[in-house]
Motif scaffolding. Sequence first.
Motif, short mmCIF file in Angstrom:
data_model
loop_
_atom_site.label_atom_id
_atom_site.label_comp_id
_atom_site.label_asym_id
_atom_site.label_seq_id
_atom_site.Cartn_x
_atom_site.Cartn_y
_atom_site.Cartn_z
N GLY A 128 0.80 -1.21 0.00
CA GLY A 128 0.00 0.00 0.00
C GLY A 128 0.84 1.26 0.00
O GLY A 128 2.04 1.25 0.25
N LEU A 129 0.16 2.37 -0.30
CA LEU A 129 0.74 3.71 -0.26
C LEU A 129 -0.19 4.63 0.52
O LEU A 129 -1.41 4.51 0.42
CB LEU A 129 0.92 4.27 -1.68
CG LEU A 129 1.95 3.63 -2.59
CD1 LEU A 129 1.79 4.17 -4.01
CD2 LEU A 129 3.37 3.90 -2.09
N LYS A 130 0.40 5.54 1.29
CA LYS A 130 -0.38 6.58 1.97
C LYS A 130 0.31 7.91 1.71
O LYS A 130 1.50 8.06 1.97
CB LYS A 130 -0.48 6.30 3.47
CG LYS A 130 -1.27 5.03 3.78
CD LYS A 130 -1.63 4.90 5.24
CE LYS A 130 -2.54 3.70 5.47
NZ LYS A 130 -3.00 3.59 6.87
N SER A 131 -0.48 8.87 1.20
CA SER A 131 0.13 10.14 0.80
C SER A 131 -0.67 11.32 1.32
O SER A 131 -1.89 11.25 1.48
CB SER A 131 0.21 10.22 -0.73
OG SER A 131 -1.08 10.33 -1.30
N THR A 132 0.04 12.39 1.58
CA THR A 132 -0.55 13.68 1.95
C THR A 132 0.09 14.74 1.08
O THR A 132 1.33 14.77 0.92
CB THR A 132 -0.29 14.00 3.43
OG1 THR A 132 -0.82 12.95 4.25
CG2 THR A 132 -0.94 15.33 3.82
#
Length: 815
Positions: free
Chosen positions: A550-554
């Motif tokens: 997975g990827l989590k971005s802001t």
Amino acid sequence: MPTPFDKAVAPVRRRLTRSTLIALSPSLMFTALPAWSQAEENKASEQGAQHKIIEEVTVTARRAKESLQDVPLSVNAVSAEAIQENNIRDLEDITAIVAGLTLEEDSIAPNASMRGVRFDTFASGNNPTVEFYLNDAPIVSLSAMQAAFDIGQVEVLRGPQGTLRGRASPSGAITLTTIRPDLQQWGGYVDTTLDSLGGKNGRLAVNMPFKEDVLAVRFAGFYEENEANRVESINSKQSPEYDGQGYRVSIRYIPTETFEANFIYQQLDPDRVIFKQVESANKANSALDDGAQGDFSASDRKAVSDIGQSTEQDLNRIGLELAWDIDAVRLNYVGSATDQEVKRKDIDDSGDVFFGPDSDPQLSTLGQELETSTSGYTHEIRLSPIELINDQWNYVAGVLYQKNRPDTDLIQQTPVFLPSFAGGGLATIAETPVARRAESEERSVFANITWKMSDDTEFAVGARHIKYQEEDSTAVSGNVIAGRDEEWSHTIYSLSAKHYINQDLMAYANYGTSWRPGISAVGNFSVDQSERERQFTELDPEESESFEVGLKSTSLDGRLKVNAAAFYQTFDNYPYRAGGSGVSYVSTDRDGVRSVEQHNFVAAVPVEVYGFEIESQYQITDQWYASALFSYADGEIDNGVIPCNDYNPADGKPDGNTTSPTVDDIDTATDGQNVGACRVSIASNTTPDWTGTFTSKYSFEVAGLPAYVRGLINVFGDSDNDPTNKIDDVDSYNLLNLYTGVSDPDGKWHVMLYAHNVLDKEVVLSRDAEPESVSVQVLQPPDFMSAEGETRTSTYREISTTAEREFGINFRYNF
């Protein structure tokens, strides 16, 4: 004053149709936004200080408080604010804002589905694919899936769980956290909802600090009445209704800076009467006769039974949490005790086979009287460091003990008739008592170690060793016909790695295994069971293996967040359960009478699942917010053998016709095995492969008061539903909800108007494969001391549909 809880330190194939792409487009739009050019990003950064950003969400998915964006796991958090904004009154309602999650309420056995497989209580008992927790302690689905009142946060954790939390569960977990007492301020709220369908709901909470910073008590309660599923019967003066009430007392005690205790007592008493909706059987099969009492379609929302299914529930729960800081170590205890009593009257003749002036009045209440009593408790003790060891290491280690005792008593009623030459009238109603006794114990030890290799990189490994014992027996008329005494042990594992590519982008990868004990399904009370019947009743333990990246971005200075995860999971011995009213089979009663009955047999099958989730949140302007959550999960049984109606013809495939087989049909097709079997590669779930939720909210002022309008769209893809049933496929559809509200600037009060299913979409969500029928016995000459089984069939079949359009008003006052 900081408390031990507050000081916790977080360890730093199916083709997509055109409608799928349309539904996904908002997510694709949000996902593409981080790819802006550097110049555009810099420009947005310069303007960022002028704009509102998305608030940080704190979760406890890894048994410590940390930002959702830092958790290497697919997690959806539903805050107290979201519960209020969406007027969520029951836990089942959260599915409107959490795509990919299905919760199906039932007064005995609620079900859940996530990531391509389904938790069916009748198939899995107290060992679900999706585990429920209340204030960190496991809770059975029946007590969890009730009224949602005074809830602080709901977290939906996707993927295998168990090396950090509670019990092993292969698909995920749902944690409910109640609002804790405030140690400093008196206060509370009153919340009321009225709707256009006759529903009334009231909730309240009162917070009472008796000694500032040391002792506080919180009382919360609810009352609700409504017209349940709003299906009226043409043959009954009864009306569908739900009448529920409950309360919770919470106590928080912090005598020192190193010790904290939290206690709750909760009691829920929901009662209901529902009628099973039917349509004319020839709506799905034109070769069948017209409805004998009228032509009914889904839009009529009618039933034909003489009485409704009635249920009384008494659900009690005690919970205790202790946290004690001893030097550099925190000792936690989480315990619970549950007691459930349920009485239910099921109706056998939902198709009203016996109707008209010549029908005996005793037949109008034909059915099954059931009482269940479930008691159980859990104890968990765990240790963890208060701070990272050498700024690098963290661990959680502990033990769990759980014991459950679910007991069931029921009386099965069977009508016995005279032969036609003797008038064919009702001779008697035979009552068969059935008793099931069961007890299970789980003992497990677990540990999870996290290594923070650098500020950017982290690794974690975990394991849980499980010892599980279960005893159960089923007796019919005092004679034990089935029993089990099993002990199993198994170890599950988890591996996790995450890396910050930059301060706003984190990538992760997970590997996990899971395990569930074997099951013994209930409902086949034949005294002469074949080898195949036993194969479809008692199953070996399930094992599963999962991979997730997975990827989590802001980005845009905190105004845009995009999270994505892809997964692949395999199951061995997944407990498939036949859908709808079940599979027709030959049952033999204590007198040797053989008749055709229906039962939801189970089977241990191999399953393969793959899919992904994408979640986006975008604070477009200070006033305008939008979010999207898309879930895709394709679960397939891989060449498994399942119970099926394979009688006309017997070709190894589920029958395409919708007529009931006879005893001779089944005997001939199965060579005396009493139930059919098919080798299949079909969907492992009855829900759509893909679902999406899309929200847009615009805030403004009216006469100086904060106001808003908000829209919520739920999109559901095509579904085969029960893949062995050729007439219950569901085409893609969507539902639109609208909300508007105004509040006091100081937060004292809030008024909201809402509309659910604005366009009044009517979709048939399930349809039985066969018309409703009743198994009877007919006395035989010359002495009328023996009988033969016979099936009498209705001209109606059961269906279920989407809820009607609903308008409502909600008012909340805070004090």
